[in-house]
Design an enzyme around this catalytic site. Structure first.
Site, PDB file in Angstrom:
ATOM      1  N   CYS A   2       0.845  -1.196   0.000  1.00  0.00           N
ATOM      2  CA  CYS A   2       0.000   0.000   0.000  1.00  0.00           C
ATOM      3  C   CYS A   2       0.883   1.250   0.000  1.00  0.00           C
ATOM      4  O   CYS A   2       1.959   1.257   0.588  1.00  0.00           O
ATOM      5  CB  CYS A   2      -0.931   0.118   1.200  1.00  0.00           C
ATOM      6  SG  CYS A   2      -2.097  -1.239   1.337  1.00  0.00           S
ATOM      7  N   ARG A  27       3.375   0.094  -5.092  1.00  0.00           N
ATOM      8  CA  ARG A  27       3.220  -0.471  -3.753  1.00  0.00           C
ATOM      9  C   ARG A  27       1.906  -1.228  -3.578  1.00  0.00           C
ATOM     10  O   ARG A  27       1.670  -1.864  -2.563  1.00  0.00           O
ATOM     11  CB  ARG A  27       3.295   0.639  -2.708  1.00  0.00           C
ATOM     12  CG  ARG A  27       4.580   1.438  -2.764  1.00  0.00           C
ATOM     13  CD  ARG A  27       4.600   2.474  -1.681  1.00  0.00           C
ATOM     14  NE  ARG A  27       4.609   1.844  -0.387  1.00  0.00           N
ATOM     15  CZ  ARG A  27       5.690   1.453   0.261  1.00  0.00           C
ATOM     16  NH1 ARG A  27       6.865   1.639  -0.278  1.00  0.00           N
ATOM     17  NH2 ARG A  27       5.601   0.886   1.436  1.00  0.00           N
ATOM     18  N   TRP A  75      -2.931  -2.508  -1.654  1.00  0.00           N
ATOM     19  CA  TRP A  75      -2.649  -3.918  -1.894  1.00  0.00           C
ATOM     20  C   TRP A  75      -3.414  -4.640  -0.795  1.00  0.00           C
ATOM     21  O   TRP A  75      -3.082  -4.533   0.390  1.00  0.00           O
ATOM     22  CB  TRP A  75      -1.152  -4.191  -1.779  1.00  0.00           C
ATOM     23  CG  TRP A  75      -0.758  -5.574  -2.192  1.00  0.00           C
ATOM     24  CD1 TRP A  75      -0.487  -5.995  -3.457  1.00  0.00           C
ATOM     25  CD2 TRP A  75      -0.602  -6.721  -1.354  1.00  0.00           C
ATOM     26  NE1 TRP A  75      -0.174  -7.333  -3.455  1.00  0.00           N
ATOM     27  CE2 TRP A  75      -0.234  -7.814  -2.174  1.00  0.00           C
ATOM     28  CE3 TRP A  75      -0.743  -6.950   0.021  1.00  0.00           C
ATOM     29  CZ2 TRP A  75      -0.011  -9.091  -1.676  1.00  0.00           C
ATOM     30  CZ3 TRP A  75      -0.518  -8.225   0.522  1.00  0.00           C
ATOM     31  CH2 TRP A  75      -0.149  -9.277  -0.333  1.00  0.00           C
ATOM     32  N   ASN A 101      -1.183   2.210   6.101  1.00  0.00           N
ATOM     33  CA  ASN A 101      -0.392   1.127   5.495  1.00  0.00           C
ATOM     34  C   ASN A 101       0.163   0.293   6.644  1.00  0.00           C
ATOM     35  O   ASN A 101       0.767   0.838   7.564  1.00  0.00           O
ATOM     36  CB  ASN A 101       0.745   1.731   4.665  1.00  0.00           C
ATOM     37  CG  ASN A 101       1.709   0.675   4.161  1.00  0.00           C
ATOM     38  OD1 ASN A 101       1.326  -0.474   3.947  1.00  0.00           O
ATOM     39  ND2 ASN A 101       2.961   1.059   3.976  1.00  0.00           N
ATOM     40  N   GLY A 102      -0.062  -0.999   6.605  1.00  0.00           N
ATOM     41  CA  GLY A 102       0.396  -1.869   7.682  1.00  0.00           C
ATOM     42  C   GLY A 102      -0.721  -2.802   8.080  1.00  0.00           C
ATOM     43  O   GLY A 102      -1.671  -3.005   7.315  1.00  0.00           O
ATOM     44  N   GLU A 471      16.610 -17.043 -10.712  1.00  0.00           N
ATOM     45  CA  GLU A 471      16.188 -15.663 -10.971  1.00  0.00           C
ATOM     46  C   GLU A 471      15.471 -15.557 -12.325  1.00  0.00           C
ATOM     47  O   GLU A 471      14.455 -14.862 -12.453  1.00  0.00           O
ATOM     48  CB  GLU A 471      17.407 -14.724 -10.922  1.00  0.00           C
ATOM     49  CG  GLU A 471      17.149 -13.277 -11.307  1.00  0.00           C
ATOM     50  CD  GLU A 471      16.149 -12.544 -10.411  1.00  0.00           C
ATOM     51  OE1 GLU A 471      15.743 -13.085  -9.374  1.00  0.00           O
ATOM     52  OE2 GLU A 471      15.755 -11.423 -10.793  1.00  0.00           O
ATOM     53  N   LYS A 475      11.679 -14.205 -12.863  1.00  0.00           N
ATOM     54  CA  LYS A 475      11.336 -13.079 -13.756  1.00  0.00           C
ATOM     55  C   LYS A 475      10.202 -13.477 -14.695  1.00  0.00           C
ATOM     56  O   LYS A 475       9.229 -12.761 -14.857  1.00  0.00           O
ATOM     57  CB  LYS A 475      12.535 -12.645 -14.622  1.00  0.00           C
ATOM     58  CG  LYS A 475      13.638 -11.870 -13.964  1.00  0.00           C
ATOM     59  CD  LYS A 475      13.294 -10.446 -13.613  1.00  0.00           C
ATOM     60  CE  LYS A 475      12.631 -10.293 -12.280  1.00  0.00           C
ATOM     61  NZ  LYS A 475      13.393 -10.351 -11.070  1.00  0.00           N
ATOM     62  N   GLU A 478       6.732 -14.227 -12.758  1.00  0.00           N
ATOM     63  CA  GLU A 478       6.024 -13.144 -12.078  1.00  0.00           C
ATOM     64  C   GLU A 478       5.454 -12.112 -13.044  1.00  0.00           C
ATOM     65  O   GLU A 478       4.498 -11.426 -12.719  1.00  0.00           O
ATOM     66  CB  GLU A 478       6.874 -12.485 -10.991  1.00  0.00           C
ATOM     67  CG  GLU A 478       8.074 -11.711 -11.459  1.00  0.00           C
ATOM     68  CD  GLU A 478       8.879 -11.096 -10.309  1.00  0.00           C
ATOM     69  OE1 GLU A 478       8.320 -10.823  -9.243  1.00  0.00           O
ATOM     70  OE2 GLU A 478      10.089 -10.886 -10.496  1.00  0.00           O
ATOM     71  N   HIS A 494      16.725 -36.167 -10.650  1.00  0.00           N
ATOM     72  CA  HIS A 494      16.129 -36.578  -9.378  1.00  0.00           C
ATOM     73  C   HIS A 494      14.633 -36.263  -9.328  1.00  0.00           C
ATOM     74  O   HIS A 494      14.050 -36.224  -8.246  1.00  0.00           O
ATOM     75  CB  HIS A 494      16.874 -35.904  -8.220  1.00  0.00           C
ATOM     76  CG  HIS A 494      18.331 -36.244  -8.210  1.00  0.00           C
ATOM     77  ND1 HIS A 494      18.792 -37.477  -7.812  1.00  0.00           N
ATOM     78  CD2 HIS A 494      19.416 -35.547  -8.620  1.00  0.00           C
ATOM     79  CE1 HIS A 494      20.117 -37.513  -7.943  1.00  0.00           C
ATOM     80  NE2 HIS A 494      20.513 -36.356  -8.445  1.00  0.00           N
ATOM     81  N   LYS A 588       5.588  -3.937  -4.812  1.00  0.00           N
ATOM     82  CA  LYS A 588       7.046  -3.749  -4.842  1.00  0.00           C
ATOM     83  C   LYS A 588       7.699  -4.028  -3.489  1.00  0.00           C
ATOM     84  O   LYS A 588       8.694  -4.716  -3.415  1.00  0.00           O
ATOM     85  CB  LYS A 588       7.350  -2.311  -5.299  1.00  0.00           C
ATOM     86  CG  LYS A 588       8.821  -2.013  -5.457  1.00  0.00           C
ATOM     87  CD  LYS A 588       9.378  -2.640  -6.705  1.00  0.00           C
ATOM     88  CE  LYS A 588      10.842  -2.333  -6.899  1.00  0.00           C
ATOM     89  NZ  LYS A 588      11.450  -3.303  -7.831  1.00  0.00           N
TER      90      LYS A 588
HETATM   91  O1  M6R Z   1      13.033  -4.825  -1.716  1.00  0.00           O
HETATM   92  P1  M6R Z   1      13.647  -6.187  -1.649  1.00  0.00           P
HETATM   93  O2  M6R Z   1      14.858  -6.337  -2.480  1.00  0.00           O
HETATM   94  O3  M6R Z   1      13.884  -6.638  -0.229  1.00  0.00           O
HETATM   95  O4  M6R Z   1      12.538  -7.142  -2.254  1.00  0.00           O
HETATM   96  C1  M6R Z   1      12.669  -8.533  -2.234  1.00  0.00           C
HETATM   97  C2  M6R Z   1      11.629  -9.196  -3.093  1.00  0.00           C
HETATM   98  O5  M6R Z   1      10.348  -8.898  -2.639  1.00  0.00           O
HETATM   99  C3  M6R Z   1      11.746  -8.798  -4.569  1.00  0.00           C
HETATM  100  O6  M6R Z   1      13.020  -9.079  -5.058  1.00  0.00           O
HETATM  101  C4  M6R Z   1      10.688  -9.550  -5.402  1.00  0.00           C
HETATM  102  O7  M6R Z   1      10.965 -10.921  -5.409  1.00  0.00           O
HETATM  103  C5  M6R Z   1      10.586  -8.999  -6.819  1.00  0.00           C
HETATM  104  N1  M6R Z   1       9.227  -9.135  -7.257  1.00  0.00           N
HETATM  105  C6  M6R Z   1      11.443  -9.708  -7.807  1.00  0.00           C
HETATM  106  O8  M6R Z   1      11.319  -9.221  -9.097  1.00  0.00           O
END
Ligand code: M6R
Length: 593
Positions: A2, A27, A75, A101-102, A471, A475, A478, A494, A588
């Site tokens: 949020c 956010r 969010w 927010n929280g 990674e 990418k 997501e 395995h 984010k």
């Molecule tokens: O702000 P941070 O680097 O701590 O965030 C960690 C993850 O939430 C962040 O890397 C998330 O996995 C992204 N969606 C990856 O693209």
């Protein structure tokens, strides 16, 4: 999660708040809302969906003119994505508006108490208790001010919060933070509040970072009070080094592509980190009795990748733990342990929680973080700022390669070879410039078109390329919602190899290192079962059905290798009609556990 904003000044609040919310949309983008103090009452607009789709609402007639207001982009945590659950929430008399927010952990018992007093709830959120509690104090205690009613409300709340509240009668705006981010922008006769500074850097770069339990009252001027001691505090604004253009898309259609394209520059920023700072951190690693790298998501993959670099270059073992699992390691911590946290936002709840656990054991905390003034920075003994500018797209791209670059420098510095590390990264930055050249980016459309209708996709790598495979899969999944999984090449046999059937695409990282021969064998095993091999390598190979060329940059290869897959993920999202900047269900900063 949020984003919240507040404005009090001399200009029309609505337009400023809308613009700020658009910047904070990363956010959370389930719904948004704005409330402005007007005449005769506070006016509110709320919508389900993204604020960036709300341009037609700039001249919204529901909003009256006023110079004090709050806004929220949500969010969802408590309650579905509906207009009723959107913020701001109003008191029953409509004189107070609140954005939060929280998470208010004891909201159910507070709701119960308020219901007994006759308050009728319109939403399912935890946040709605806040305006009602303030209202209740104002009604039940004669002569009490809005500020005192707010303060008394805070004493009842358990959980995490950043709150902005406005009051029609006193025309006052208040804000507070407890474990959720909030920053204040100080302009000329005007004040901005936001979850993150890019929301207002267009108007001011003078920023005050709040600590937990600091309450700020805006009424003509600004007053900061320490809620624990009750004392007035004097805090000087700091100038934030981000420029307005960095927070805008410019000529790019999406932030994701813009941020991918900025990586030559952001890797150069890593190279220009202060030598002494890098060396001091490397020395701390050498002197520690065990070092933990702690991070989440992409930052975790960067940390994992770096542990291979440390192993190769410095023959040093680093414990890498996903932040959410870290509490299980508390028994192995001593005051001689070093914890290095890696986080773009510096607000990831799992990372902050890990820091809390480590601090109790006397562990020294060093953070590699992008957002200045973030909670992680404030909770660390020492922080190194990544300086990549705001990363607005929900996906980590430039922050990931910056983290890899900084961690690579630390590995080289730990064996007294910082200059060698810097020279290597200079070479990487130049290659990254080639990989992100607009013409080269477009080459990826071909393979993206081939993959766009696939349901599953697998990625393999061995050694240092294993975290790159994780990674790459993250990418792709997501942003395009294609089911993608990353595996260590050796683990295929395995179990995962059972998933391969005719035409199953598999991305294979085959850099020019000790893993090449074996990973090509794994690729062959997949191909023999009908798999379609996309090779990411410095050299083409007959096993590859499709070849993506990347440079051979030795120990720094993971930095270059991920870039074509970032680009591929982007085009997969575009071709599948997904919004690359705002993937569904994500935010984010993941500020809930
Ligand atoms: O702000 P941070 O680097 O701590 O965030 C960690 C993850 O939430 C962040 O890397 C998330 O996995 C992204 N969606 C990856 O693209």
């Amino acid at each position: 999660m949020c984003g919240i904003v507040g404005y009090k000044g001399k200009r029309e609040a609505y337009k400023i708040i809308l613009d700020s919310l658009k910047t904070l949309e990363y956010r959370g983008y389930d719904s948004w809302g704005v409330a402005v103090i007007g005449n005769p009452s506070i006016s509110v607009v709320k919508e389900v969906g993204m604020i960036s789709d709300a341009d037609s609402l700039i001249n919204n007639t529901k909003i009256t003119k006023g110079t004090t207001g709050v806004g929220h982009t949500r969010w969802a945590t408590h309650g579905n994505v509906t207009e009723a659950n959107s913020h701001p929430h109003l008191s029953t008399d409509g004189k107070i508006a609140v954005v939060h927010n929280g998470i208010i952990e004891n909201y159910q018992s507070l709701r119960g108490e308020l219901k007994k007093k006759g308050y009728v709830f319109k939403s399912d959120t935890d946040s709605e208790v806040i305006p009602y509690l303030i209202e209740d104090f104002l009604k039940s205690e004669t002569g009490i001010s809005f500020e005192d009613a707010f303060r008394k409300t805070l004493y009842l709340l358990e959980g995490t919060y950043a709150i902005v509240a406005i009051d029609k009668d006193s025309e006052t705006m208040l804000c507070v933070r407890k474990d959720s981010p909030i920053v204040i922008g100080v302009g000329d006769g005007e004040y901005f509040i936001a979850s993150d500074a890019p929301a207002f850097i267009e108007h001011t770069k003078n920023v005050i970072f709040l600590e937990n339990d600091e309450l700020v009252a805006f009424n003509g001027d600004m007053k900061i009070i320490d809620l624990v001691t009750g004392k007035k505090l004097s805090k000087k604004p700091q100038v934030i080094d981000w420029d307005v253009e960095q927070a805008k898309k410019g000529e790019f259609k999406h932030y994701m592509l813009k941020e991918i394209s900025e990586q030559k520059e952001t890797i150069n920023k890593a190279i220009h980190q202060d030598n002494k700072v890098i060396q001091d951190i490397a020395d701390a690693i050498n002197e520690s009795y065990g070092t933990f790298f702690i991070a989440s998501g992409s930052s975790y993959h960067a940390a994992l990748s770096a542990s291979y670099t440390f192993s190769r270059i410095a023959k040093k073992h680093i414990n890498v733990v996903d932040a959410s699992e870290f509490p299980n390691y508390e028994h192995f911590l001593t005051p001689q342990t070093l914890m290095i946290t890696v986080s773009q936002s510096g607000e990831t709840a799992d990372v902050l929680d890990a820091v809390k656990v480590a601090k109790k054991k006397g562990v020294k905390i060093i953070s590699i973080v992008n957002v200045m003034g973030s909670s992680l920075m404030r909770n660390s003994n020492y922080s190194l700022l990544m300086n990549v500018g705001p990363e607005i797209c929900v996906l980590s791209t430039k922050s990931y390669t910056s983290q890899l670059s900084i961690l690579t420098l630390l590995a080289y510095a730990s064996v007294g070879k910082l200059d060698e590390g810097k020279a290597l990264l200079k070479c990487v930055a130049n290659h990254v410039g080639e990989l992100t050249d607009p013409k080269v980016l477009l080459d990826t459309v071909e393979v993206a078109s081939y993959l766009k209708d696939k349901e599953h996709l697998y990625v393999i790598g061995r050694g240092q390329s294993y975290p790159t495979a994780l990674e790459a899969a993250l990418k792709i999944k997501e942003v395009s919602y294609i089911h993608a999984e990353g595996f260590a090449g050796g683990s295929l046999k395995h179990g995962p190899i059972a998933l391969i059937e005719k035409g199953t695409p598999c991305i294979v990282f085959a850099p020019n290192d000790e893993t090449k021969k074996e990973v090509l064998s794994n690729a062959m095993e997949i191909k023999s079962r009908g798999g379609y091999i996309i090779g990411v390598s410095d050299m083409d190979n007959e096993i590859f059905d499709y070849f993506i060329k990347v440079p051979d940059v030795g120990h720094a290869s993971p930095i270059c290798d991920i870039i074509p897959i970032q680009v591929l993920s982007y085009y997969l999202a575009i071709l599948r009609g997904c919004n690359p900047d705002r993937p569904r269900n994500l935010a984010k900063s993941v500020t809930v556990k």
